[in-house]
Motif scaffolding. Structure first.
Motif: not given
Lengths: 435, 815, 241
Positions: B33-62
């Motif tokens: 949707a043309d919204v860029e969220i920065p990240y380092f560790c995420y790479e879907p080719k590598l399987g399940q996300p690890v959530g290690a770099c914490r760069m892609c934190l966002v706010e989700i309602e609720g």
């Protein structure tokens, strides 16, 4: 408190063996439980409203009910990796009455349809692990463990698994990775272990004391148990008191007892002539409280309201002979050493804070740096993968906030010392871990 | 496991309602949707996300705490804010934390200019740091392997490289050691990270911590251009992007195509580009002079000399190597059939098929190419069961090895393996069975019998049970090396399992040549013309060798193949080439057969230079495009062939590469409607097109498989059954690539522990292998899993190659 | 002396790094470390059997990696490359995987270590009671005893006997500075260490837990309560002095 539940005459010689335990009515709760439908046991536990004794304080009955029903590979893991500084209550229980834990685990597995259980005990607790191993062997020989327990049709395999020295394995998902034979890095949540835990199966992870209380709850009934303690904090709690008190050790208290009563009444308070400067109410990761907070009731909600937490029930008392900076250094060194390194804010935040304190100690900081120090802590809180980063940032933040003047004076004093001395070697103050 | 269905849901990102696939990760949905969220560790080719770099934190309602968008699946009605103040604070914090230890040496860092950390620091950082504490300093860079340098100061511990090693390549050699801020990437006890896919970690690294030894400091991002291409060094045909500077290929990156390579490359594909620009490369035509030396000559001289093949009408033969394009094979086929009035052309060049072995009948070839029976690469990942038979994917088509592992790991594919040699995939397999060397046909007949309910060996019976109970979607990955004799049984097995026409099931061949499938479809077969059309049958490769050695064939046209190097029956081929009066070769480097016997050598194009099409083993027509100018005097293959055609009196009507493609499409009915535009960068699977029905059906039903042969008698007195294998590294391109010298394949004689003990041979000791007067030297590799009584020898290598063997049994002794 | 200067001694490395390994390149002459082939990796039979017994305990044998490393460390004295190679061979894992696991945990030694382990807790509760001084004393006492390794350790879970140490797994405390010498003597003599200060013999602090006839050691500050007038039955905390 009128009736101790877990520590009642726990020093009785031989209680760690089956005959003495049985003579004292041990495994009676199991017999009673096996005659009940599993759901009824969960119901009793829910009614008891017992909150997890490991640190997070989540209701055990609720946690157990999240587990999917039905036959599948599910696991119960007892978290016996007691590593939160100041905490040593599970050690006493496992060493002196291991069957209490085993009985609690059998009942819990029966209630949740689990056939594989593990006790993950920290590797340093060699004596306690040996005692547990022997107790498991006794229980197997007596038919409390294994196939078709006491003719109930319920089967359980229980394995005592020894860790090898890593605080992070007390975090439930780090523990699961470690139990799977990996580095003990915490996992992303969700999925929570109740849905996907050990070997990808639904897994219930509970503390030693929590599981050890289950036989009591079955014996007296959940509703009766819930009458003990304070609202929202039912039951008794094993607490470990250490540091500057005259009678350190493990005590069983009714939740809601006044903190002053614990520190001064049970433990004798600091040495004569000393006063309480600060105290950690729930292990070294709880924000510190002051002398003026001593009249707080010792229960989950009161301590949370006071800006701290009950945590694992480990009270560390610091008297006025110690500097706040020294305490902070010890806390920071520990968490920097124990950070698993998986997520950035914890790994770099603890490491930076550690270097920061080293800079203060070497006289290279100014009081204004305390603002940065405090800000670094807020940058850690809430941004990490698990709670270890917060576990350092919260007490450090609280010490900076509550002892600002003293710390500023300490910084100035350090600067003067440094100026008075010939050029000190200031290179790389990355003294994480003194080994 | 069948592919999951996709459902579209709606969510709100930064106040805008957007659509996304349910269950996809928020970070991907946002990107779409043309919204860029920065990240380092995420790479879907590598399987399940690890959530290690914490760069892609966002706010989700609720949800009170910020969430990592890389690990949060989107849900209908989710409301996400990526611009909240506390999100910005978190992003600033993470960048500041990352730079606590990361050095600011960007001006001298090889990653500078194409570095995610650099970009994200500029885009999402505060622009200043409060860190004045000293950073870590270490010696840098250090060797991690001959191909990869590691700079531990720069490492941000994002987990990508170790996850690749552990979860994709599954070699478990690259690890994190220590804990906390002491954690670093390393290996066990100083062993190098040498594995067939190691180079992928360079591409995965989001900082300059892992750099390519051959590429370091060769160019800056603004000096280079990317050019899409295909690697034709093996049948995997991975899609690549050539990094080009001044008409030189400096690097090869993956150009992710999930239908082909999943975004990975093997180290051969990644590093053997060096062979394009080495001194060994032939870049001018060569002609053998009176003294017997090959000397550079002008094109006209070379073409004239090669044109003399017209004098060998009826006695000329051609071999087409696997790197030829469809067009080249097609044009050469016409030269042979129309210009030289010969029927002797072949492209089935398997290292395991020896003179005297059966050839593949046209009907069988048609039946095996039938669109209804074709499985795709992606099917390997989602099938219920994959049976690997007669091929070692790691050596023969490396990228399929990764795909099969992925299927087993992520989708629970039941993997079955039936090979002569222990497979790298054995640990992942539900069941592995070994048959005696060169007895694939017998084993498949045995399996066929077991599936029919008849008497069978216990192994075949068990395999049959697992196949029958292993779900509907069965993919059989089979190797050309099985030989023609095995194919009736293979077809019968497919028939019994009902694979024809079943979506997600079928056969997938691993041909010996990179473009083996396309070359056959273009008509470079002794018994089939373009599009498997019927022709009067000619000689197969092995028969050509015999005929040439006997003087019945007097001229040989070797298109990018050196039979002495690559084919069994080395002695026969040497005699054949020596006796031939004219040997015309297209070659990029002088391998031994070409060097000793070719009369004329035309410089061959590299895969970065060719224009043309090739066909992936699953029927995907892919397009090669020129990434660089051809060096020096190299001319396009199609152009040389049209010149030769003219010399033998055929007008091919080809003036451009595009025209060559059009002539091919006209000749192959099932390519009808294909255009270069449609093929584009992703390729088109012709079995899925409307024209696919134009493939001629087999006239007769496949022959009944032969009855299983009796098991081989155990040889004695130090004599062992010999099987051959062709290592991933056994290739002339590897031989001349400077950075790959450490991999150059030598003769590793794989012995069972029992035989090694009986013969007193130790691991790593020199051994001699002898047979009928032929003697090979090698080193012993004792390998658990090699069946007793059997050994395996390397083929296709420069020295001591098993190609010299002519018999199934060898004598082994300490050497 | 100010608290600020009481930093425990830090091992420093010549290159300025605290972490061995960071500065190490690989040895390009070595082969890649893949899963060791049983045919070429000898494993002592008794070690193999013990590891296999551990593997059999778990639904997934890989869970046995920590117990197996404990066994290998006991067998070889430390987690040497050879020890790790052997575990890897039995467990069908790569040596790198086990190195990665072993280096995560404090109790595994990836460098040769002395035979006897003395872990001195230097965490907060113990240090409030003088653990850092005891650590210095312990290091001093162990000087010249090559088979005794003294390590500062994070909280060992026995703050009630702080300052304390774990000597070859035996918890002892509360320690005073003289105990450092006694610990060394006991180790060298092969005796049980500081028998009168072992945690295993200690009564619980909570008065409810005490029984008549407990022959162990009374908690700090309650020596009278146990040795003098045995407590019988539950006691109301209010009545505790």
């Amino acid at each position: 408190m009128t009736q101790p539940l877990l520590f009642d005459r726990i020093d009785e010689p031989g209680l760690n063996t089956l005959p003495v335990y049985e003579r004292r009515g041990g495994y009676g709760a199991l017999r009673k439980a096996l005659a009940m439908p599993p759901e009824a046991i969960i119901e009793e536990i829910k009614q008891s409203a017992i909150r997890g004794r490991g640190g997070a304080g989540f209701q055990m009955g609720m946690k157990a009910s999240f587990l999917p029903k039905g036959e599948m590979a599910k696991y119960l893991v007892c978290n016996a990796d007691e590593s939160e500084p100041g905490t040593f209550k599970d050690r006493e229980l496992m060493q002196k009455s291991p069957h209490t834990l085993i009985e609690g685990m059998i009942i819990t597995t029966y209630a949740t349809g689990i056939h594989h259980a593990f006790i993950y005990i920290r590797g340093e607790y060699q004596l306690q692990a040996d005692i547990l191993d022997a107790a498991v062997a006794e229980a197997e020989a007596a038919g409390y463990l294994g196939e078709n327990i006491l003719g109930s049709g319920h089967s359980l395999r229980l394995v005592v698994h020894r860790g090898a020295g890593a605080y992070i394995c007390g975090e439930e998902t780090g523990l699961l990775d470690s139990l799977e034979g990996k580095r003990g890095n915490p996992r992303l949540k969700p999925p929570f272990p109740a849905i996907e835990g050990l070997y990808h199966g639904p897994t219930l992870v509970n503390n030693v004391e929590t599981l050890g209380t289950v036989p009591t709850i079955i014996n007296m009934g959940g509703a009766e148990y819930a009458k003990i303690g304070a609202p929202g904090s039912t039951g008794t709690k094993l607490i470990s008191v250490s540091g500057d008190v005259q009678r350190p050790g493990n005590y069983e208290i009714e939740l809601g007892t006044s903190s002053r009563e614990i520190i001064y009444g049970l433990c004798g308070g600091p040495k004569p002539g000393r006063t309480v400067k600060m105290w950690f109410p729930g292990g070294s990761s709880s924000p510190v409280l002051l002398e003026q907070d001593l009249d707080l009731a010792y229960d989950f909600d009161t301590l949370a309201k006071a800006g701290s937490m009950l945590g694992s029930g480990a009270i560390i008392v610091v008297d006025d002979s110690h500097s706040a900076f020294e305490v902070m250094q010890k806390v920071v060194k520990f968490y920097a050493h124990e950070s698993c390194g998986k997520c950035v804010p914890c790994r770099e935040g603890t490491n930076w804070t550690h270097k920061f304190l080293a800079r203060i100690a070497s006289g290279e900081a100014t009081p204004m740096d305390l603002d940065i120090l405090a800000s670094v802590q807020t940058q850690i809180i809430g941004n990490c993968l698990c709670v270890l980063g917060d576990a350092m940032a919260m007490p450090v933040g609280s010490i900076v906030a509550k002892f600002r003047d003293e710390l500023e004076a300490e910084i100035e004093a350090a600067r003067e010392r440094a100026n008075a001395m010939p050029a000190v070697e200031t290179e790389h103050l990355v003294a994480i871990g003194a080994h | 496991m069948p592919r999951p269905e996709q459902k579209i849901i709606k969510l709100t990102i930064d106040g805008r309602e957007v659509e996304a696939v349910e269950g996809s990760m928020l970070v991907d949905a946002a990107k779409a949707a043309d919204v860029e969220i920065p990240y380092f560790c995420y790479e879907p080719k590598l399987g399940q996300p690890v959530g290690a770099c914490r760069m892609c934190l966002v706010e989700i309602e609720g949800i009170p705490k910020l969430q990592t968008s890389c690990s949060t699946p989107v849900r209908d009605g989710m409301v996400v804010n990526t611009q909240a103040a506390r999100v910005k604070d978190a992003q600033n914090s993470i960048v500041e934390f990352l730079l606590v230890n990361h050095p600011l040496d960007c001006p001298v860092c090889d990653k500078g200019g194409e570095c995610p950390l650099q970009d994200i620091t500029f885009g999402w950082g505060k622009g200043r740091s409060r860190v004045i504490e000293p950073k870590r300093h270490f010696v840098k860079p250090l060797a991690l392997s001959p191909l990869i340098a590691i700079d531990r100061e720069r490492c941000i511990l994002c987990y990508r490289c170790v996850r690749f090693s552990q979860e994709i390549a599954e070699d478990w050699q690259l690890i994190f050691t220590e804990r906390g801020s002491h954690t670093f990437v390393g290996t066990h006890d100083g062993h190098p990270y040498v594995a067939p896919f190691s180079g992928n970690i360079i591409e995965l690294c989001p900082v300059g911590a892992l750099t390519s030894q051959p590429y370091r400091f060769r160019a800056r991002p603004w000096d280079i251009e990317g050019a899409g291409g295909i690697c034709t060094l093996c049948p995997s045909q991975c899609n690549v992007e050539f990094t080009v500077r001044d008409d030189k290929v400096l690097r090869v990156l993956s150009r992710e195509n999930p239908a082909v390579d999943d975004g990975w490359l093997c180290d051969k594909g990644r590093f053997a580009y060096q062979s394009i620009h080495v001194d060994e490369r032939i870049t001018t035509p060569l002609l053998r002079d009176e003294s017997g030396e090959l000397r550079p000559v002008p094109w006209d001289d070379a073409l004239r000399a090669a044109g003399a093949i017209a004098e060998h009408r009826g006695r000329a033969a051609a071999l087409v190597g696997g790197q030829a394009t469809n067009e080249e094979a097609f044009l050469l086929g016409r030269i042979v059939r129309e210009g030289l009035e010969s029927r002797d052309i072949d492209s089935r060049l398997s290292p395991a098929v020896r003179p005297g072995d059966a050839t593949v009948e046209l009907d069988l070839a048609r039946a095996l190419a039938a669109p209804a029976l074709q499985a795709t690469v992606a099917d390997l990942e989602f099938a219920h069961t994959v049976l690997v038979v007669g091929t070692e994917p790691l050596d023969d088509s490396p990228i399929l090895d990764l795909r099969i592992r992925k299927g087993v790991r992520r989708h629970g594919v039941q993997l079955l393996i039936a090979t002569e040699r222990p497979s790298a995939l054995d640990p992942n397999a539900a069941f592995s069975v070994r048959y005696a060397p060169r007895r694939g046909a017998a084993f498949l007949a045995d399996l066929d019998g077991a599936l029919a309910g008849g008497a069978a060996s216990p192994e075949a019976a068990q395999l049959a049970n697992l196949l029958r109970g292993g779900g509907e979607e069965v993919v059989i990955l089979w190797g050309e090396a099985l030989g023609a004799e095995a194919l009736p049984a293979l077809l019968s097995v497919a028939d019994r399992l009902g694979l024809a026409g079943r979506a997600g099931a079928g056969l997938l061949e691993v041909p010996s040549g990179a473009n083996g499938r396309g070359i056959r479809e273009a008509g470079a077969l002794p018994n089939a013309g373009p599009g498997y059309s019927e022709v009067t049958a000619g000689r197969s490769a092995a028969e050509i060798a015999t005929a040439a050695a006997a003087g019945d064939v007097t001229a040989l046209y070797l298109f990018q193949v050196d039979p002495v190097r690559e084919l069994p029956g080395r002695g026969t081929w040497e005699r054949a080439l020596a006796r031939a009066e004219l040997v015309v070769a297209h070659a990029a480097v002088l391998t031994e057969g070409i060097a000793a016997h070719a009369t004329v050598v035309f410089p061959a194009e590299s895969h970065a230079e060719k224009e043309g099409t090739i066909v992936h083993p699953d029927g995907r027509v892919q397009r090669l495009r020129s990434a660089i100018k051809r060096p020096n005097h190299v001319r396009a293959g199609w152009q040389v062939l049209t010149d030769i055609a003219r010399a033998v009196g055929v007008d091919l009507h080809v003036l451009t590469a595009g025209m060559a493609f059009r002539r091919l499409v006209e000749a192959v009915p099932f390519y009808e409607g294909l255009t270069l535009e449609a093929i584009g960068g992703r390729g088109v699977r012709w079995p899925e097109t409307d024209a696919a029905s134009a493939l001629p059906a087999a006239r007769t039903s496949p022959p009944t498989p032969p009855a299983p042969a009796a098991p081989l008698a155990a040889p004695s007195n130090g004599r062992l059954h010999a099987g051959v294998y062709r290592s991933i590294w056994a290739s002339p391109e590897v031989d001349v690539s400077p950075s790959l010298q450490f991999t150059v394949a030598e003769q590793l004689v794989e012995l069972s522990p029992q035989d090694a003990a009986a013969l007193g041979i130790e691991h790593g000791a020199p051994v001699q292998v002898a047979q009928n007067g032929t003697r090979l030297s090698g080193r012993a590799a004792i390998r658990t899993g090699v069946p007793a009584g059997t050994l395996f020898l390397a083929a296709g290598i420069a020295r001591d190659s098993a190609n010299a063997l002519t018999d199934d049994v060898v004598e082994v002794a300490k050497g | 002396m100010s608290a600020i200067d009481r930093r425990p001694p830090v091992r420093r490395y010549e290159h300025g790094s605290r972490v061995p390994g960071w500065d190490d390149a690989v040895d390009l002459t070595k082969p890649p470390a893949t899963v060791p082939d049983p045919a070429t990796t000898p494993v002592p039979e008794e070690l193999r059997r013990a590891i296999e017994a551990e593997m059999a305990k778990y639904p997934d044998a890989r869970s046995a990696s920590i117990p197996a490393l404990h066994l290998a460390q006991r067998h070889h004295g430390w987690c040497s490359p050879e020890a790790i190679q052997q575990v890897a061979c039995v467990m069908r894992l790569t040596p790198a995987y086990l190195t990665s696991v072993a280096s995560f945990y404090d109790m595994f030694a990836l460098q040769p270590k002395p035979r006897h382990d003395v872990y001195v807790c230097t965490n907060i509760s113990c240090s409030l009671l003088g653990a850092d001084e005891f650590y210095d004393a312990m290091c001093h006492a162990a000087e010249g005893h090559g088979d005794i390794g003294v390590r500062g350790f994070e909280c060992l879970g026995a703050c009630d006997i702080g300052p304390m140490a774990s000597v070859n797994g035996e918890y002892v405390g509360p320690l005073d500075l003289d105990d450092a010498r006694l610990i060394v003597e006991d180790i060298e003599a092969g005796r049980p260490v500081l028998e009168h200060k072992q945690l295993r013999r200690r009564a619980v602090a909570d008065a409810h837990g005490r029984v008549e006839g407990f022959d162990g050691i009374a908690p700090v500050g309650q020596e009278d309560a146990v040795a003098g007038s045995p407590v019988s039955g539950p006691v109301n905390p209010e009545e505790t002095p």
